[in-house]
Design a protein around this motif. Sequence first.
Motif, PDB file in Angstrom:
ATOM      1  N   HIS A   1       0.857  -1.186   0.000  1.00  0.00           N
ATOM      2  CA  HIS A   1       0.000   0.000   0.000  1.00  0.00           C
ATOM      3  C   HIS A   1       0.890   1.232   0.000  1.00  0.00           C
ATOM      4  N   ALA A   2       0.507   2.246  -0.777  1.00  0.00           N
ATOM      5  CA  ALA A   2       1.293   3.484  -0.841  1.00  0.00           C
ATOM      6  C   ALA A   2       0.365   4.671  -0.953  1.00  0.00           C
ATOM      7  N   GLY A   3       0.864   5.825  -0.498  1.00  0.00           N
ATOM      8  CA  GLY A   3       0.084   7.038  -0.660  1.00  0.00           C
ATOM      9  C   GLY A   3       0.499   8.142   0.279  1.00  0.00           C
ATOM     10  N   ALA A   4      -0.329   9.168   0.286  1.00  0.00           N
ATOM     11  CA  ALA A   4      -0.066  10.353   1.102  1.00  0.00           C
ATOM     12  C   ALA A   4      -0.612  10.164   2.516  1.00  0.00           C
ATOM     13  N   ASN A   5       0.014  10.848   3.446  1.00  0.00           N
ATOM     14  CA  ASN A   5      -0.459  10.872   4.830  1.00  0.00           C
ATOM     15  C   ASN A   5      -1.802  11.595   4.886  1.00  0.00           C
ATOM     16  N   VAL A   6      -2.765  10.989   5.526  1.00  0.00           N
ATOM     17  CA  VAL A   6      -4.089  11.611   5.660  1.00  0.00           C
ATOM     18  C   VAL A   6      -4.442  11.855   7.132  1.00  0.00           C
ATOM     19  N   SER A   7      -3.466  11.822   8.004  1.00  0.00           N
ATOM     20  CA  SER A   7      -3.720  12.039   9.428  1.00  0.00           C
ATOM     21  C   SER A   7      -4.142  13.484   9.682  1.00  0.00           C
ATOM     22  N   PRO A   8      -5.137  13.689  10.533  1.00  0.00           N
ATOM     23  CA  PRO A   8      -5.542  15.051  10.887  1.00  0.00           C
ATOM     24  C   PRO A   8      -4.628  15.681  11.948  1.00  0.00           C
ATOM     25  N   GLU A   9      -3.669  14.928  12.457  1.00  0.00           N
ATOM     26  CA  GLU A   9      -2.785  15.422  13.510  1.00  0.00           C
ATOM     27  C   GLU A   9      -1.677  16.279  12.893  1.00  0.00           C
ATOM     28  N   THR A  10      -1.978  17.530  12.702  1.00  0.00           N
ATOM     29  CA  THR A  10      -1.096  18.472  12.030  1.00  0.00           C
ATOM     30  C   THR A  10       0.288  18.499  12.677  1.00  0.00           C
ATOM     31  N   GLY A  11       1.314  18.342  11.846  1.00  0.00           N
ATOM     32  CA  GLY A  11       2.690  18.434  12.296  1.00  0.00           C
ATOM     33  C   GLY A  11       3.281  17.160  12.858  1.00  0.00           C
ATOM     34  N   MET A  12       2.455  16.193  13.162  1.00  0.00           N
ATOM     35  CA  MET A  12       2.968  14.965  13.771  1.00  0.00           C
ATOM     36  C   MET A  12       3.745  14.102  12.778  1.00  0.00           C
ATOM     37  N   ASP A  13       3.567  14.345  11.489  1.00  0.00           N
ATOM     38  CA  ASP A  13       4.276  13.549  10.485  1.00  0.00           C
ATOM     39  C   ASP A  13       5.722  13.997  10.300  1.00  0.00           C
ATOM     40  N   LYS A  14       6.095  15.110  10.922  1.00  0.00           N
ATOM     41  CA  LYS A  14       7.460  15.652  10.846  1.00  0.00           C
ATOM     42  C   LYS A  14       7.927  15.840   9.408  1.00  0.00           C
ATOM     43  N   GLY A  15       6.966  16.093   8.507  1.00  0.00           N
ATOM     44  CA  GLY A  15       7.297  16.330   7.113  1.00  0.00           C
ATOM     45  C   GLY A  15       7.319  15.088   6.244  1.00  0.00           C
ATOM     46  N   PHE A  16       7.138  13.924   6.849  1.00  0.00           N
ATOM     47  CA  PHE A  16       7.092  12.679   6.075  1.00  0.00           C
ATOM     48  C   PHE A  16       5.669  12.541   5.535  1.00  0.00           C
ATOM     49  N   GLY A  17       5.435  13.180   4.401  1.00  0.00           N
ATOM     50  CA  GLY A  17       4.085  13.316   3.877  1.00  0.00           C
ATOM     51  C   GLY A  17       3.574  12.171   3.043  1.00  0.00           C
ATOM     52  N   GLU A  18       4.443  11.243   2.673  1.00  0.00           N
ATOM     53  CA  GLU A  18       4.024  10.099   1.860  1.00  0.00           C
ATOM     54  C   GLU A  18       4.790   8.870   2.307  1.00  0.00           C
ATOM     55  N   GLY A  19       4.335   7.721   1.854  1.00  0.00           N
ATOM     56  CA  GLY A  19       5.055   6.506   2.195  1.00  0.00           C
ATOM     57  C   GLY A  19       4.365   5.274   1.677  1.00  0.00           C
ATOM     58  N   PHE A  20       4.915   4.136   2.099  1.00  0.00           N
ATOM     59  CA  PHE A  20       4.336   2.858   1.697  1.00  0.00           C
ATOM     60  C   PHE A  20       4.568   1.826   2.786  1.00  0.00           C
ATOM     61  N   ILE A  21       3.731   0.798   2.740  1.00  0.00           N
ATOM     62  CA  ILE A  21       3.826  -0.311   3.679  1.00  0.00           C
ATOM     63  C   ILE A  21       3.765  -1.604   2.883  1.00  0.00           C
ATOM     64  N   ILE A  22       4.699  -2.496   3.205  1.00  0.00           N
ATOM     65  CA  ILE A  22       4.715  -3.825   2.593  1.00  0.00           C
ATOM     66  C   ILE A  22       4.616  -4.843   3.720  1.00  0.00           C
ATOM     67  N   ASP A  23       3.677  -5.760   3.601  1.00  0.00           N
ATOM     68  CA  ASP A  23       3.571  -6.865   4.550  1.00  0.00           C
ATOM     69  C   ASP A  23       4.236  -8.093   3.939  1.00  0.00           C
ATOM     70  N   PHE A  24       5.131  -8.678   4.728  1.00  0.00           N
ATOM     71  CA  PHE A  24       5.856  -9.882   4.317  1.00  0.00           C
ATOM     72  C   PHE A  24       5.427 -11.053   5.196  1.00  0.00           C
ATOM     73  N   ALA A  25       5.437 -12.245   4.639  1.00  0.00           N
ATOM     74  CA  ALA A  25       5.066 -13.439   5.390  1.00  0.00           C
ATOM     75  C   ALA A  25       5.980 -13.640   6.588  1.00  0.00           C
ATOM     76  N   ASP A  26       7.261 -13.307   6.414  1.00  0.00           N
ATOM     77  CA  ASP A  26       8.232 -13.519   7.485  1.00  0.00           C
ATOM     78  C   ASP A  26       9.490 -12.695   7.211  1.00  0.00           C
ATOM     79  N   ALA A  27      10.430 -12.763   8.129  1.00  0.00           N
ATOM     80  CA  ALA A  27      11.663 -11.988   8.006  1.00  0.00           C
ATOM     81  C   ALA A  27      12.488 -12.428   6.798  1.00  0.00           C
ATOM     82  N   GLN A  28      12.434 -13.700   6.449  1.00  0.00           N
ATOM     83  CA  GLN A  28      13.190 -14.187   5.290  1.00  0.00           C
ATOM     84  C   GLN A  28      12.683 -13.544   4.000  1.00  0.00           C
ATOM     85  N   ALA A  29      11.366 -13.398   3.866  1.00  0.00           N
ATOM     86  CA  ALA A  29      10.803 -12.748   2.674  1.00  0.00           C
ATOM     87  C   ALA A  29      11.200 -11.279   2.640  1.00  0.00           C
ATOM     88  N   ARG A  30      11.180 -10.612   3.797  1.00  0.00           N
ATOM     89  CA  ARG A  30      11.609  -9.210   3.876  1.00  0.00           C
ATOM     90  C   ARG A  30      13.077  -9.074   3.501  1.00  0.00           C
TER      91      ARG A  30
END
Length: 103
Positions: free
Chosen positions: A40-69
Amino acid sequence: MIRHCVFIRFRDDVAAAARQDIYNDLAALCGKLPGVLSFHAGANVSPETGMDKGFGEGFIIDFADAQARDAYLDDAGHRAIGGRIVAAAAAGVQGVFVFDLDM
């Protein structure tokens, strides 16, 4: 399961299309690697202004285990896309925050 979270402070001059190209290439890579459960990827949509410290976008990858990561981290495609992310981030590597959770 390992949840790999990556947050990015893109430079202002990096167009939305260039950002989307990075996410599209990551999604394609994830579709080829065993042990990737979701991406999953996209922009931060949190209403907590300033809490993102400028990290306005990102992505998350779920892996089955540490070996896959770890296989993803060692993949040449990941290294190439990672280089593009660092090049597009404000202050280079300082503009990228990575955090993995063992779920």
